[in-house]
Design an enzyme around this catalytic site. Structure first.
Site, PDB file in Angstrom:
ATOM      1  CB  SER A 628      -0.935  -0.006   1.214  1.00 22.05           C
ATOM      2  OG  SER A 628      -1.880  -1.044   1.123  1.00 22.05           O
ATOM      3  CG  ASN A 833      -6.293 -10.621  -1.416  1.00 20.79           C
ATOM      4  OD1 ASN A 833      -7.422 -10.540  -0.962  1.00 20.79           O
ATOM      5  ND2 ASN A 833      -5.959 -11.503  -2.331  1.00 20.79           N
ATOM      6  CE1 TYR A 834      -0.421  -9.561   1.284  1.00 18.52           C
ATOM      7  CE2 TYR A 834      -1.304 -10.391  -0.778  1.00 18.52           C
ATOM      8  CZ  TYR A 834      -0.779 -10.620   0.473  1.00 18.52           C
ATOM      9  OH  TYR A 834      -0.614 -11.899   0.924  1.00 18.52           O
ATOM     10  CB  ILE A 835      -3.113  -2.199  -3.357  1.00 21.09           C
ATOM     11  CG1 ILE A 835      -1.747  -2.598  -3.912  1.00 21.09           C
ATOM     12  CG2 ILE A 835      -3.359  -0.708  -3.583  1.00 21.09           C
ATOM     13  CD1 ILE A 835      -1.621  -2.453  -5.421  1.00 21.09           C
TER      14      ILE A 835
END
Length: 876
Positions: A628, A833-835
């Protein structure tokens, strides 16, 4: 003095180097005894090295220097003098052979053990195609990530230590990420389901293998929400704080798969050429294998075959075996004699028939299925209607697994109601199980967010029925995850400072912790958990083996292992000089292949250490934070211009960098080359249409050839007459298929309205347009001229048309390049899922790109909280 090496400063370990290994003089330099060359992966070409790093000591500039002998403090003995006490034995020689300690922090004096398993070789399908570039893109991006990291650490102190709750936006805009207390008088959108069934109604019986639903009148209250004010849970500070997840919960249970339908009498498994009769339970299992003969990657896998046949023989034994047409017993012993083709042909014909059904029939069948499942699709959670996610019980089948799973091919047994535990409110009516069955247990677990659960038979894992991704509870979970990553931003500088310091710590355990956190933070390694013998042998940071790490002086490290989902992680990276030195220490003899690098460390111990910096901090939060934060920085620096496709490509380029840094790779899809070829053909087709328009201009005004030049009207070099004829045939057939589909849809509409359908003669009249197009193309090929077409054609109109076609070509070329660039990168994994999804929303609003270009309908529902909670000025 303690006998534990962990409590002994590295500089004081007599008779050893800093890694606890005896050293001898060899040609003016020190080398270890028993050094083993681990071999090198060649994903990006052969690594030019003579093996693993020599155990010489490298100075800070990468030069090799000879270490001076010195006297150990407190012992008065030469550094090279051998010692015989256990305390001074090399680290690996004092290791036990048991499993790792669950929490080595409480028992630092005992080294953690090895499990001795070797990493299976990465298969070609797990590796993907080799890159055309001589330099892996991971290394190209490493410098950019470092720049972003340094820039983040140099941010003004107030920015990094901002309050967890962001500042509210100006009054005219929606709040960025703050909380807005909702009035206590807010009414629930839906009424409660009635607790008791209406009098005079019987309990619904099992239908088509499904548990009986709640009464129709009751389910209608689930399906018909009252129109009320939209509930914005992300602005409600009371949500997600306590351990109690709900106060009232009602639902209708789960949907079971339909019972097995036996094969027709003329469809049999053949053994050694003889059709055999099987008990329905055994026949069903034979059908699992027979139905998937077209999945060659599974059915031709020796492990898959072995596991299937083992379970198949067990079921045959329990059900009385197989019999030939005369009723004689047939002993099925050899898999190679089993012929599943008759079963495959039967199921394949069924699939083709279903596929060939008219659209209206498919629509009717879907409507019937949706009607039957409607009562299970929603639940009442604290008086609010929430969509249920996976309310269907998994049907029996063959387990496939990911990568080289050792249990692939095992039979996934049919789940019975007696295996299922229901979670529901105390006052709510318990959904009735199918007739003749009962639930395993009924619980009222208010701290759980599951509605039902059962244990599957393959790996003993528990399966849960949860709320859908777009539900409040799931959204709160996502929101909490990304807020935790934002919180890490305030602590990351201190964590990095500490692990840099502890890379030189006197205790081995502390060095291993610091080195592991460094690798997790800098190279996005997953933490890695213990694996059982019956699990795929995938690896993470804490479970790295000797053979997974190759060292190249002065400071390069090659990682080569199977990561999550058996995706191969291969990267050659540059590390800090002290990290390189530590990895040398962790790999020293007598360690060899199969031994663990971090033999004193477990994932649980590492997470316990990290939680001291921030509540709830674990190793996986670093991946979310780094993804992110990197994306946030790239978006701030981005100036996306051009059309929508070009802006989307700019976003995807940034997303791809994040995905590569997080090792979100995928194998190149088998269909990729075919898809790229189709895109290329479509672009070529547009260039052909542009040429036709130019020829029409000449048809209207032949003098243009002199005015614009002959080159302007020439055909592109890669387009020849043979390709033109093939493309023209394609266009004619394409128009013919469009006409047929339109005709079918018109008839479906008429039938639905109770009117008379169109006759076949009408279709022939409509198909005349395709025949006319074919004649036109034939004439063009014969005369070499293209006549102007359309109503009142003019040169000006054709030039406008050419401009539109050119714009289409450019957009398609951008999309093709984007697709090619992303062939080995799983953009969805990082984006979903991650950003932080709010970053995607910021890009969408800042550069005026519809959010639909990034999030599908399902994702827009899942991330509704992100879409509605921020504006273009929000920052991660």
């Amino acid at each position: 003095m303690s006998s534990s090496e962990d409590d002994t400063p590295l500089a004081k370990m007599n008779g050893r180097s800093s890694g606890g290994q005896p050293r001898v003089k060899m040609n003016g330099a020190t080398k270890p005894n028993g050094h083993i060359d681990p071999g090198v992966s060649i994903r990006f070409g052969p690594v030019q090295t003579d093996g693993d790093v020599s155990m010489k000591d490298a100075d800070s500039t990468g030069g090799i220097t000879k270490r001076k002998e010195r006297t150990s403090v407190g012992h008065g003995k030469s550094y090279l003098e051998p010692e015989t006490s256990e305390e001074d034995e090399p680290l690996s020689k004092r290791r036990r052979t048991s499993v790792k300690h669950e929490d080595p922090e409480t028992d630092e004096g005992v080294p953690l053990a090895l499990n001795g398993r070797k990493l299976p070789k990465a298969s070609e399908t797990a590796i993907g195609n080799e890159s055309d570039s001589d330099v892996p893109i991971e290394r190209k991006l490493a410098a950019e990530k470092k720049r972003i990291q340094i820039k983040g650490e140099r941010e003004p102190e107030p920015n990094r230590k901002a309050s967890k709750t962001p500042q509210p936006l100006p009054a005219t805009k929606k709040q960025a990420n703050g909380v807005k207390k909702e009035p206590s008088s807010t009414k629930p959108i839906l009424k409660q389901i009635k607790a008791e069934p209406r009098s005079g109604q019987s309990t619904p019986a099992k239908k088509n293998g499904k548990a009986a639903p709640v009464k129709k009148e009751e389910s209608e209250e689930l399906e018909q929400p009252e129109e009320d004010e939209e509930y914005k849970w992300w602005e409600d500070p009371t949500k997600g704080d306590g351990t109690i997840k709900w106060k009232t919960l009602e639902h209708n249970g789960v949907v079971f798969p339909p019972p097995y339908e036996p094969l027709p009498k003329n469809v049999k498994l053949k053994y050694d050429g003889i059709p055999v009769h099987l008990h329905p339970d055994a026949e069903e299992v034979a059908g699992f294998f027979g139905g998937m003969l077209n999945s060659t990657q599974n059915v031709e896998n020796p492990t898959f075959q072995k596991n299937f046949f083992m379970d198949f023989k067990d079921i045959l034994k329990r059900t009385g075996g197989a019999k030939d047409p005369q009723g004689n017993k047939v002993d099925i012993k050899e898999f190679s004699k089993c012929d599943f083709r008759p079963i495959f042909e039967y199921y394949d014909n069924q699939r083709q028939e279903k596929k060939a059904l008219p659209a209206a029939e498919k629509k009717r069948l879907k409507a019937e299925k949706d009607e039957q499942e409607a009562p299970y699709m929603y639940c009442m959670w604290d008086g609010r209607k929430q969509k249920v996610g996976n309310f269907r019980v998994e049907p029996p089948s063959l387990f496939r697994g990911r990568g080289e799973h050792p249990k692939t091919g095992r039979v996934k047994a049919r789940v019975q109601p007696e295996q299922i535990t229901i979670n529901i409110g105390k006052e709510a009516p318990v959904p009735p199980p199918p007739e003749g069955h009962k639930w395993k247990e009924v619980k009222h677990d208010q701290e759980g967010t599951w509605l039902a659960m059962w244990q599957e038979n393959i790996n003993g894992n528990y399966k849960y029925v949860m709320l859908a991704a777009n539900s409040d509870v799931k959204g709160q979970s996502d929101h909490k995850k990304f807020e935790k990553a934002r919180e890490l931003k305030k602590h990351i500088a201190r964590i990095r400072k500490d692990y840099q310091k502890n890379l030189k710590h006197e205790l081995m355990l502390e060095r291993q912790k610091a080195t592991a956190v460094y690798l997790i933070d800098q190279f996005a390694l997953r933490a890695g958990n213990e694996k059982g013998e019956d699990e795929a042998d995938t690896v993470g940071c804490c479970s790295l083996k000797y053979e997974n790490v190759t060292l190249k002086p002065p400071n390069k490290v090659i990682f080569d292992f199977l990561g999550k989902d058996s995706i191969r992680f291969y990267d050659e990276v540059e590390v800090d000089a002290q990290v390189f030195k530590n990895l040398k220490i962790f790999k020293k003899a007598p360690k060899r292949e199969g031994d663990e690098i971090f033999d004193r460390l477990t994932t649980s111990a590492l997470n316990k250490h990290l939680s001291q910096y921030m509540q709830g901090l674990t190793a996986k939060v670093f991946r979310t934070y780094n993804a992110s934060h990197t994306m946030s920085t790239l978006l701030k620096e981005m100036v996306a211009t051009g059309n929508i496709a070009e802006k989307v490509k700019a976003y995807n380029d940034a997303n791809r960098k994040v995905a590569i840094l997080c090792n979100h790779k995928r194998t190149v899809a088998a269909s990729h080359a075919n898809q790229m070829e189709k895109m290329s053909e479509r672009i070529k087709g547009q260039r052909y249409q542009k040429w036709r328009c130019k020829q029409m201009m000449l048809d209207l005004d032949p003098t243009l050839k002199k005015k614009k030049g002959a080159q302007y009207f020439e055909l592109d070099e890669d387009i020849d007459i043979e390709w033109i004829k093939e493309h023209q045939s394609f266009l004619v057939e394409e128009q013919r298929q469009k006409i047929k589909k339109k005709f079918e849809k018109d008839n479906e509409k008429l039938a639905a309205e109770g009117e008379k359908e169109l006759k076949a003669s009408e279709l022939e009249i409509r198909l005349q347009a395709a025949k006319d197009l074919e004649k036109k193309f034939n004439k063009e090929n014969k005369t070499g001229k293209v006549e102007a077409e359309g109503r009142s054609p003019s040169v000006e109109k054709l030039e406008i048309q050419i401009g539109k076609i050119q714009q289409r070509i450019e957009t398609m070329e951008v999309q093709a390049q984007d697709k090619e660039d992303n062939k080995e990168v799983a953009l969805g994994t990082s984006k979903i899922n991650y950003i932080d999804p709010r970053l995607t929303v910021v890009f969408s609003k800042k550069f005026d790109v519809p959010i639909e270009r990034f999030f599908s309908k399902a994702l827009r529902e899942k991330f509704e909280w992100a879409i509605k909670s921020v504006d273009e000025n929000w920052e991660f």
